[in-house]
Design a protein around this motif. Structure first.
Motif, PDB file in Angstrom:
ATOM      1  N   UNK A 156       0.853  -1.183   0.000  1.00 31.63           N
ATOM      2  CA  UNK A 156       0.000   0.000   0.000  1.00 31.63           C
ATOM      3  C   UNK A 156       0.887   1.231   0.000  1.00 31.63           C
ATOM      4  N   UNK A 157       0.348   2.378  -0.451  1.00 27.61           N
ATOM      5  CA  UNK A 157       1.205   3.558  -0.509  1.00 27.61           C
ATOM      6  C   UNK A 157       0.388   4.840  -0.462  1.00 27.61           C
ATOM      7  N   UNK A 158       1.112   5.955  -0.231  1.00 29.15           N
ATOM      8  CA  UNK A 158       0.526   7.292  -0.310  1.00 29.15           C
ATOM      9  C   UNK A 158       1.299   8.103  -1.341  1.00 29.15           C
ATOM     10  N   UNK A 159       0.593   9.004  -1.998  1.00 26.71           N
ATOM     11  CA  UNK A 159       1.178   9.917  -2.976  1.00 26.71           C
ATOM     12  C   UNK A 159       0.689  11.334  -2.674  1.00 26.71           C
ATOM     13  N   UNK A 160       1.255  12.299  -3.407  1.00 25.63           N
ATOM     14  CA  UNK A 160       0.814  13.704  -3.315  1.00 25.63           C
ATOM     15  C   UNK A 160       0.908  14.246  -1.894  1.00 25.63           C
ATOM     16  N   UNK A 161       1.903  13.776  -1.152  1.00 23.63           N
ATOM     17  CA  UNK A 161       2.143  14.290   0.197  1.00 23.63           C
ATOM     18  C   UNK A 161       2.693  15.705   0.094  1.00 23.63           C
ATOM     19  N   UNK A 162       2.187  16.650   0.872  1.00 22.45           N
ATOM     20  CA  UNK A 162       2.695  18.017   0.802  1.00 22.45           C
ATOM     21  C   UNK A 162       4.216  18.076   0.991  1.00 22.45           C
ATOM     22  N   UNK A 163       4.904  18.651   0.003  1.00 21.69           N
ATOM     23  CA  UNK A 163       6.343  18.825   0.078  1.00 21.69           C
ATOM     24  C   UNK A 163       7.166  17.609  -0.282  1.00 21.69           C
ATOM     25  N   UNK A 164       6.551  16.439  -0.510  1.00 21.92           N
ATOM     26  CA  UNK A 164       7.312  15.219  -0.791  1.00 21.92           C
ATOM     27  C   UNK A 164       7.736  15.214  -2.255  1.00 21.92           C
ATOM     28  N   UNK A 165       9.051  15.151  -2.557  1.00 21.75           N
ATOM     29  CA  UNK A 165       9.519  15.334  -3.924  1.00 21.75           C
ATOM     30  C   UNK A 165       9.601  14.063  -4.758  1.00 21.75           C
ATOM     31  N   UNK A 166       9.298  12.907  -4.180  1.00 27.27           N
ATOM     32  CA  UNK A 166       9.342  11.661  -4.939  1.00 27.27           C
ATOM     33  C   UNK A 166       7.934  11.102  -5.088  1.00 27.27           C
ATOM     34  N   UNK A 167       7.807  10.004  -5.817  1.00 23.10           N
ATOM     35  CA  UNK A 167       6.491   9.512  -6.216  1.00 23.10           C
ATOM     36  C   UNK A 167       5.646   8.998  -5.056  1.00 23.10           C
ATOM     37  N   UNK A 168       6.214   8.123  -4.232  1.00 26.61           N
ATOM     38  CA  UNK A 168       5.372   7.367  -3.294  1.00 26.61           C
ATOM     39  C   UNK A 168       6.128   7.026  -2.027  1.00 26.61           C
ATOM     40  N   UNK A 169       5.382   6.950  -0.923  1.00 23.22           N
ATOM     41  CA  UNK A 169       5.834   6.351   0.332  1.00 23.22           C
ATOM     42  C   UNK A 169       5.094   5.029   0.436  1.00 23.22           C
ATOM     43  N   UNK A 170       5.836   3.922   0.311  1.00 26.37           N
ATOM     44  CA  UNK A 170       5.251   2.595   0.135  1.00 26.37           C
ATOM     45  C   UNK A 170       5.477   1.751   1.390  1.00 26.37           C
ATOM     46  N   UNK A 171       4.449   0.994   1.784  1.00 25.43           N
ATOM     47  CA  UNK A 171       4.560   0.073   2.910  1.00 25.43           C
ATOM     48  C   UNK A 171       4.328  -1.344   2.395  1.00 25.43           C
ATOM     49  N   UNK A 172       5.342  -2.197   2.560  1.00 24.00           N
ATOM     50  CA  UNK A 172       5.285  -3.545   2.010  1.00 24.00           C
ATOM     51  C   UNK A 172       5.323  -4.579   3.139  1.00 24.00           C
ATOM     52  N   UNK A 173       4.607  -5.697   2.959  1.00 26.38           N
ATOM     53  CA  UNK A 173       4.565  -6.698   4.038  1.00 26.38           C
ATOM     54  C   UNK A 173       5.860  -7.495   4.136  1.00 26.38           C
ATOM     55  N   UNK A 174       6.295  -7.735   5.356  1.00 23.23           N
ATOM     56  CA  UNK A 174       7.430  -8.625   5.628  1.00 23.23           C
ATOM     57  C   UNK A 174       7.066  -9.498   6.829  1.00 23.23           C
TER      58      UNK A 174
END
Length: 226
Positions: A156-174
């Motif tokens: 799962x991930x988030x995009x369009x975070x205020x001020x975040x310069x890259x595409x996505x903050x992704x959380x992956x299962x481990x």
């Protein structure tokens, strides 16, 4: 609630003998320029770019002991470019290559075709290991006041975070739980009380910022909005 906004990434560095190698490698891998540490003492260079693009290299006393629970995915023209800069290839996969930086920290390289522009800032996304990816993604989406993204895969991930310069903050299962402090974390602007009310844990206070942990224990720093 005040939506949090992105400030920069921070990367722990243990070996003073590798300060220069780490600064050189990550300036190449992330497309940033090096600026000498302005304070006293032997500190790694700061890595700077546009707004939100910085990577602060943070000296720490403890060496790396486990796989990075937070790692960076980067755009690259060729994997050999990162090897020449000091990386070691760990695993070649169909769509990306897993490498280690000069201190052994993992990163993933995504090779872009010759007809694709390579962005100046080359961090593509930040990936975080998670026990419950949906839950922690929804928690962070609420903090940033953005939507939750999922395409039917386990991550799962988030995009369009205020001020975040890259595409996505992704959380992956481990399968494995978090056992030690993350060696990559992020700095934000926001309201500490909002984070605490939402379930964050206060770890310690500094003169200008507060170190918190999210519900899965991932450390992050919160600065008061400017």
């Amino acid at each position: 609630m005040t939506a949090a906004s992105w400030l920069e990434l921070c990367l722990d560095v243990h070996d003073p003998g590798k300060f220069d190698a780490m600064a050189s490698f990550w300036s190449t891998a992330a497309g940033l320029r090096r600026e000498p540490w302005p304070g006293a003492g032997d500190e790694p260079d700061d890595l700077v770019g546009g707004a939100g693009c910085g990577i602060s290299l943070c000296p720490v006393p403890e060496p790396r002991t486990v796989k990075h629970r937070v790692h960076l995915d980067v755009h690259v023209r060729a994997v050999d470019d990162l090897v020449a800069a000091g990386a070691t290839v760990l695993q070649e996969l169909p769509h990306w290559t897993v490498l280690a930086d000069p201190e052994g920290g993992e990163l993933c390289a995504f090779v872009r075709a010759p007809d694709q522009d390579l962005p100046d800032y080359r961090v593509h996304e930040v990936v975080v290991d998670a026990v419950d990816p949906e839950r922690i993604t929804r928690w962070w989406a609420d903090r940033f006041d953005v939507g939750v993204q999922n395409d039917g895969e386990p991550w799962w991930w988030v995009q369009d975070v205020p001020g975040m310069p890259f595409d996505s903050l992704v959380f992956q299962p481990v399968p494995e739980p978090k056992t030690v402090k993350n060696r990559v974390h992020w700095d934000l602007e926001g309201d500490v009380d909002d984070f605490l009310a939402a379930g964050a844990t206060r770890l310690w206070d500094q003169p200008r910022w507060t170190v918190l942990a999210d519900p899965e224990g991932n450390e992050f720093c919160v600065f008061a909005p400017r």
